[in-house]
Design an enzyme around this catalytic site. Sequence first.
Site, PDB file in Angstrom:
ATOM      1  N   GLU A  29      16.750 -10.651 -25.169  1.00  0.00           N
ATOM      2  CA  GLU A  29      17.390  -9.345 -24.954  1.00  0.00           C
ATOM      3  C   GLU A  29      16.368  -8.229 -25.131  1.00  0.00           C
ATOM      4  O   GLU A  29      15.364  -8.404 -25.828  1.00  0.00           O
ATOM      5  CB  GLU A  29      18.516  -9.137 -25.980  1.00  0.00           C
ATOM      6  N   ASP A  30      16.658  -7.089 -24.527  1.00  0.00           N
ATOM      7  CA  ASP A  30      15.790  -5.932 -24.767  1.00  0.00           C
ATOM      8  C   ASP A  30      16.260  -5.147 -25.993  1.00  0.00           C
ATOM      9  O   ASP A  30      15.445  -4.663 -26.770  1.00  0.00           O
ATOM     10  CB  ASP A  30      15.687  -5.023 -23.532  1.00  0.00           C
TER      11      ASP A  30
ATOM     12  N   ASP B 242      22.625  -3.354 -29.687  1.00  0.00           N
ATOM     13  CA  ASP B 242      23.201  -2.067 -30.070  1.00  0.00           C
ATOM     14  C   ASP B 242      24.431  -2.371 -30.939  1.00  0.00           C
ATOM     15  O   ASP B 242      24.323  -2.609 -32.134  1.00  0.00           O
ATOM     16  CB  ASP B 242      23.557  -1.352 -28.756  1.00  0.00           C
TER      17      ASP B 242
ATOM     18  N   PHE C 151      18.682   7.719 -27.992  1.00  0.00           N
ATOM     19  CA  PHE C 151      18.689   7.077 -26.684  1.00  0.00           C
ATOM     20  C   PHE C 151      17.247   6.817 -26.274  1.00  0.00           C
ATOM     21  O   PHE C 151      16.460   7.744 -26.104  1.00  0.00           O
ATOM     22  CB  PHE C 151      19.387   7.976 -25.661  1.00  0.00           C
TER      23      PHE C 151
ATOM     24  N   ARG D 123      12.866   2.251 -16.316  1.00  0.00           N
ATOM     25  CA  ARG D 123      12.641   0.862 -16.731  1.00  0.00           C
ATOM     26  C   ARG D 123      11.169   0.474 -16.661  1.00  0.00           C
ATOM     27  O   ARG D 123      10.692  -0.356 -17.424  1.00  0.00           O
ATOM     28  CB  ARG D 123      13.425  -0.104 -15.837  1.00  0.00           C
TER      29      ARG D 123
HETATM   30  C1  PRP Z   1      22.121  -3.384 -22.754  1.00  0.00           C
HETATM   31  C2  PRP Z   1      21.240  -4.444 -23.423  1.00  0.00           C
HETATM   32  C3  PRP Z   1      22.238  -5.430 -23.946  1.00  0.00           C
HETATM   33  C4  PRP Z   1      23.422  -4.563 -24.287  1.00  0.00           C
HETATM   34  C5  PRP Z   1      23.401  -4.281 -25.754  1.00  0.00           C
HETATM   35  O1  PRP Z   1      22.394  -3.781 -21.456  1.00  0.00           O
HETATM   36  O2  PRP Z   1      20.350  -5.037 -22.513  1.00  0.00           O
HETATM   37  O3  PRP Z   1      22.587  -6.409 -22.998  1.00  0.00           O
HETATM   38  O4  PRP Z   1      23.311  -3.350 -23.557  1.00  0.00           O
HETATM   39  O5  PRP Z   1      24.509  -3.535 -26.129  1.00  0.00           O
HETATM   40  P1  PRP Z   1      25.571  -4.036 -27.216  1.00  0.00           P
HETATM   41  O6  PRP Z   1      24.802  -4.639 -28.354  1.00  0.00           O
HETATM   42  O7  PRP Z   1      26.278  -2.762 -27.589  1.00  0.00           O
HETATM   43  O8  PRP Z   1      26.491  -5.013 -26.563  1.00  0.00           O
HETATM   44  P2  PRP Z   1      23.015  -2.827 -20.348  1.00  0.00           P
HETATM   45  O9  PRP Z   1      24.505  -3.027 -20.319  1.00  0.00           O
HETATM   46  O10 PRP Z   1      22.517  -1.438 -20.557  1.00  0.00           O
HETATM   47  O11 PRP Z   1      22.445  -3.450 -18.987  1.00  0.00           O
HETATM   48  P3  PRP Z   1      20.946  -3.471 -18.398  1.00  0.00           P
HETATM   49  O12 PRP Z   1      20.128  -4.406 -19.255  1.00  0.00           O
HETATM   50  O13 PRP Z   1      21.119  -3.979 -17.009  1.00  0.00           O
HETATM   51  O14 PRP Z   1      20.406  -2.048 -18.442  1.00  0.00           O
END
Ligand code: PRP
Length: 177
Positions: A98-99, A102, A151, A164
Amino acid sequence: MTTELGETILAEKEIRARVTELAARISADYADKEPLLVCVLKGAVFFMADLVRELTIPSELDFMAVSSYGSATDSSGVVRILKDLDANIEGRNVLIIEDIIDSGLTLSYLRKNLRSRNPASVEVCSLLTKPSRRKVDIACKYVGFEVPDKFVVGYGLDYLEQYRNLRFIAVLSEEVS
Ligand code: PRP
């Protein structure tokens, strides 16, 4: 309201050094286990591409795309799978890449979902974590950096699909114009 890039919180060099460290730990922990690295699209693509190139052990890659119901700021914790894995993970050692973590809701759902497919193990490697935003406890074995509740964009993280491709991670600030 317009946005502009603010302070850089993680420079390219720092990210690269941490990715190398994480890869060394993963290479040691997964020697002879041929892990399946599962990238959660799209943000984690950049991290996974750099991480896998630093691994010194055989590994495989797969990808999942998910979207949470409801708005991003008010996540219900229900996650819809838009693209599932190609691989059958039964008996495999799965490492979710994961990146950012949150609220933890996405990963909590994903891990449960993948565990139900009888893998040998499921662990998580996230470049960033925002512990102050957590709604559910999530054990993450490999973490790159803790970031404040701001953010952040870059190195895979977007704002409206932009930023990105930055090699560093910066705070996005809002300005009233
Ligand atoms: C982001 C991130 C995780 C998620 C984390 O993805 O890559 O998958 O949100 O959030 P959480 O812990 O509150 O569930 P995003 O939905 O922004 O999609 P992306 O990676 O395509 O930008």
